[in-house]
Design a protein around this motif. Structure first.
Motif, short mmCIF file in Angstrom:
data_model
loop_
_atom_site.label_atom_id
_atom_site.label_comp_id
_atom_site.label_asym_id
_atom_site.label_seq_id
_atom_site.Cartn_x
_atom_site.Cartn_y
_atom_site.Cartn_z
N GLN A 54 -13.70 3.16 5.29
CA GLN A 54 -12.30 3.03 5.69
C GLN A 54 -11.34 3.20 4.52
N GLY A 55 -11.84 3.63 3.38
CA GLY A 55 -10.97 3.91 2.25
C GLY A 55 -10.41 2.68 1.56
N LYS A 56 -11.08 1.54 1.71
CA LYS A 56 -10.59 0.32 1.08
C LYS A 56 -11.05 0.23 -0.37
N GLN A 89 -3.50 6.11 8.63
CA GLN A 89 -3.17 7.32 9.37
C GLN A 89 -2.91 6.98 10.83
N PHE A 90 -1.64 6.75 11.14
CA PHE A 90 -1.29 6.51 12.54
C PHE A 90 -1.39 7.82 13.32
N ASP A 115 2.96 10.02 9.92
CA ASP A 115 3.05 9.20 8.72
C ASP A 115 4.08 8.09 8.92
N VAL A 116 3.82 6.96 8.30
CA VAL A 116 4.79 5.85 8.33
C VAL A 116 5.48 5.80 6.97
N THR A 117 6.72 5.35 6.96
CA THR A 117 7.50 5.36 5.72
C THR A 117 7.21 4.14 4.85
N GLN A 118 6.76 3.03 5.46
CA GLN A 118 6.55 1.76 4.78
C GLN A 118 7.84 1.22 4.18
N SER A 119 8.96 1.71 4.69
CA SER A 119 10.27 1.22 4.25
C SER A 119 10.66 0.01 5.09
N SER A 120 11.24 -0.99 4.44
CA SER A 120 11.65 -2.19 5.16
C SER A 120 12.89 -1.95 6.00
N ASP A 121 13.58 -0.82 5.79
CA ASP A 121 14.82 -0.53 6.53
C ASP A 121 14.59 0.39 7.73
#
Length: 682
Positions: free
Chosen positions: A125-127, A273-274, A286-292
């Motif tokens: 799982q790439g951990k 990877q969503f 892709d997700v941005t991982q931005s809190s905004d």
């Protein structure tokens, strides 16, 4: 609680074989980080990770549990996991919520079954993996050999970042700030050599930094090495190894520092990877991982309490989840309100007002929550999901039924709750025997589930040994044609089909293909033919076992403008399929399992003799130390479904084993004849 940014968060799942000392190590880490005033003990049922009544009673971790601490301006989320082989599926559930795995190995017993499986699952799982060799006190003579064994089994890039001193009462840093002249002499290996090995491995990721390293007289700071270090960890090119004694609090401070400075924060790790959509229309996103940004979180643990309802633990990947906001669960159209938001600290729920990307929190009293559900606040994220976690296939089963008349519906509801909490449990129906079967990884797995049904949900069940999950298939191609014609006054029934059956590779399942041309079977009736085939497959052709690994191709047929109906093509499909199967040399398949049996040396002969006498194959043996030997076995499940009882008898209780599903294989001729005869007699 203090507020932290994503960069200050570290998430680790703690995995390892039972007895490695995972829960005790977590007590030591919590104590070192001043999150608790006193260390609890597993043997007294006072440790913070094992807080349920079942865990206190059995003195084992049975569920993933959540602990956290704040240290050196960082927030660390730990997830303790069960180490018993029966609960490996539960141990895998938290992997989707973390960047790193802390793999704990008992210095006395070395690499055991779950150690190997956990390492492989984490890397698949790439951990990032960090190995802690625990229980070093009293095992100094074994440590050098154990490090060699780790490098042999997990790769030569498993390198020590600290080493135990000669007295085993402290560890000597080899990477962050190595000062052997101040720290004393290492028990084995050489601190300077260990640092060179680490730096050389890290610099393989950065040619420019390697040149700078050589220019500066082979002298770089940990800060300069940070970026290539993170790359090496993510790629699995480096697996740091450290040494601890949780009981004696040795190496615990060093481990905390390593977690903060070596394990990646959520922005540095391999991104998840969503996927949006299902099947052929699915596309990666892709997700941005931005809190905004829009809120996006993934539920990886669900617990159901009869009084407090359903609780879901989730990891935030994007946006900020705040108390009072509205979220959609999966593709649901009606939002839920975040009425409570909290961090879990063992059995305590600590209220928080928000959760940023990378953090792990929980909400409760939401009936729609399931493992794998995605929480989001915008329809832009509808149909988002992470790839489904592959859990071990269940290999043990118990037929369950109501003890009290009228409890059937209640039992069905409780079984469903157990599976929601633990997806490595399955519920199956044996239509031929009229049985409901609870399936899991072993007898202890099922025992714990039934105990929970009784203790939490006040449901008692009768249990019985279920029939082995045999299957049927074919070994060659065949073609058949069948006409279903029925006249009983008024409108009749008419449907005729010709189809071919072909064997598929083992485990491929079922395929249905229409090759009809010219409308000989109208398109509206083709699903009816497939329905008839599937109905026939459920009942089998030889001994009543479901069929698998078959491709059915609909070639031709006839219809009648008045008398053709769906039911006629269902019947024609069923009969044509069975006729073709009987010409395709059908066979019965049985489940084959792989087993790792650990016994004392003096019992090896008894074990191998028993396995061989029961159609099993000995694949190899391996010395484990302490006079123990691991015997690797392949055997039909039908011959080892009572193996725990046999093993106790053969070894006087001094033996253990782990079992995993391997494949389906053809039964011997004499077994097939017996199964067919039994089916006819029944």
């Amino acid at each position: 609680m203090a507020e932290f940014t994503t960069e200050q968060i570290r998430n680790l799942a703690v995995l390892g074989h039972t007895g490695a000392g995972k829960s005790t190590l977590l007590e030591a880490l919590l104590f070192q980080g001043e999150a608790i005033a006193q260390k609890g003990r597993v043997d007294k049922g006072t440790n913070h990770a094992d807080f349920t009544a079942q865990e206190k009673d059995h003195r084992h971790s049975l569920e993933p549990s959540f602990l956290n601490l704040d240290f050196d301006n960082h927030h660390i989320n730990f997830i303790d996991t069960p180490g018993l082989p029966d609960f490996f599926g539960r141990a895998l559930l938290p992997l989707s919520g973390v960047e790193s795995v802390l793999l704990v190995i008992n210095a006395a017993t070395g690499i055991e079954t779950i150690t190997q499986r956990a390492f492989e699952a984490a890397r698949a799982q790439g951990k990032v993996v960090l190995i802690a060799i625990n229980h070093i006190d009293g095992n100094g003579a074994k440590l050098a050999g154990l490090l060699d064994e780790i490098q042999t089994k997990f790769g030569h890039r498993c390198l020590p970042v600290n080493l135990p001193n000669a007295a085993l009462d402290d560890v000597i840093d080899c990477y962050l700030h190595p000062q052997p002249e101040l720290q004393g002499e290492a028990l084995f290996h050489d601190v300077a050599c260990a640092r060179d090995e680490l730096v050389d491995t890290v610099l393989e990721e950065d040619d420019e930094l390697m040149a700078l390293y050589l220019e500066q007289g082979e002298n770089l700071t940990p800060e300069q090495l940070h970026a290539p270090l993170e790359t090496a960890l993510r790629m699995g090119h480096l697996v740091p190894v450290c040494f601890t004694s949780a009981e004696q609090q040795v190496g615990i401070g060093a481990l905390l520092e390593l977690i903060i400075k070596l394990s990646p924060n959520p922005l540095e790790a391999n991104p998840p990877q969503f996927i949006k959509g299902l099947g052929e229309s699915a596309v990666p996103v892709d997700v941005t991982q931005s809190s905004d940004d829009h809120a996006l979180a993934h539920v990886f643990r669900v617990a159901i309490d009869p009084f407090f309802g359903r609780m879901g633990v989730f990891r935030v990947y994007q946006g900020t989840i705040s108390l009072g906001m509205k979220l959609f669960v999966g593709d649901g159209r009606k939002p839920i309100k975040v009425g409570n938001l909290f961090k879990l600290q063992g059995d305590k729920q600590i209220s928080v007002t928000s959760a940023v990307p990378g953090d792990i929190c929980a909400i409760s009293k939401v009936d729609e929550l399931t493992v794998g559900a995605v929480l989001h606040d915008s329809h832009d994220e509808d149909e988002f999901h992470l790839p489904e976690l592959v859990l071990p296939q269940p290999i043990f089963g118990l037929a369950v039924s109501a003890k009290r008349r009228g409890d059937e519906q209640k039992i069905a509801e409780v079984l469903n709750k157990l599976v929601v909490e633990d997806p490595s449990l399955h519920i199956a129906k044996n239509e031929a025997e009229g049985q409901t079967i609870l399936q899991g990884q072993g007898d202890l797995h099922l025992q714990i589930a039934l105990e929970k049904a009784h203790d939490l949900f006040n449901v008692d069940m009768e249990t019985d040994v279920p029939a082995v999950a045999y299957r049927e298939t074919i070994t060659r191609s065949a073609t058949a044609r069948y006409r279903h014609k029925k006249q009983s006054g008024g409108a009749g029934q008419f449907g005729e089909v010709e189809l071919t059956v072909e064997p598929l590779p083992r485990g491929a399942g079922f395929e249905f293909v229409s090759k009809v041309v010219g409308g000989s079977v109208p398109s509206q009736y083709i699903p009816a033919v497939e329905k008839g085939v599937k109905e026939a497959m459920i009942g089998g052709a030889l001994a009543g076992f479901p069929m698998q690994d078959v491709r059915v191709s609909l070639l031709d047929g006839k219809h009648h403008s008045v008398d053709s109906k769906e039911i006629a093509f269902v019947m024609a499909g069923k009969k044509a399929f069975l006729d073709a199967v009987h010409e395709a040399n059908p066979v019965i398949l049985e489940p084959i399992v792989e087993m790792q049996v650990q016994v004392a040396q003096e019992h090896v002969g008894d074990i191998t003799g028993d396995i061989s006498a029961n159609r099993g194959i000995i694949c190899g043996t391996q010395a484990q130390g302490n006079g123990k030997v691991e015997v690797e076995v392949e055997a039909p499940l039908a011959t080892v479904d009572d193996y725990s009882t046999r093993l106790k008898s053969l070894t006087g209780g001094d033996g253990q084993f782990a079992m995993t599903f391997s494949r389906y294989d053809v039964v011997p001729d004499h077994v097939q004849r017996e199964l067919i005869s039994a089916a006819k007699a029944h």
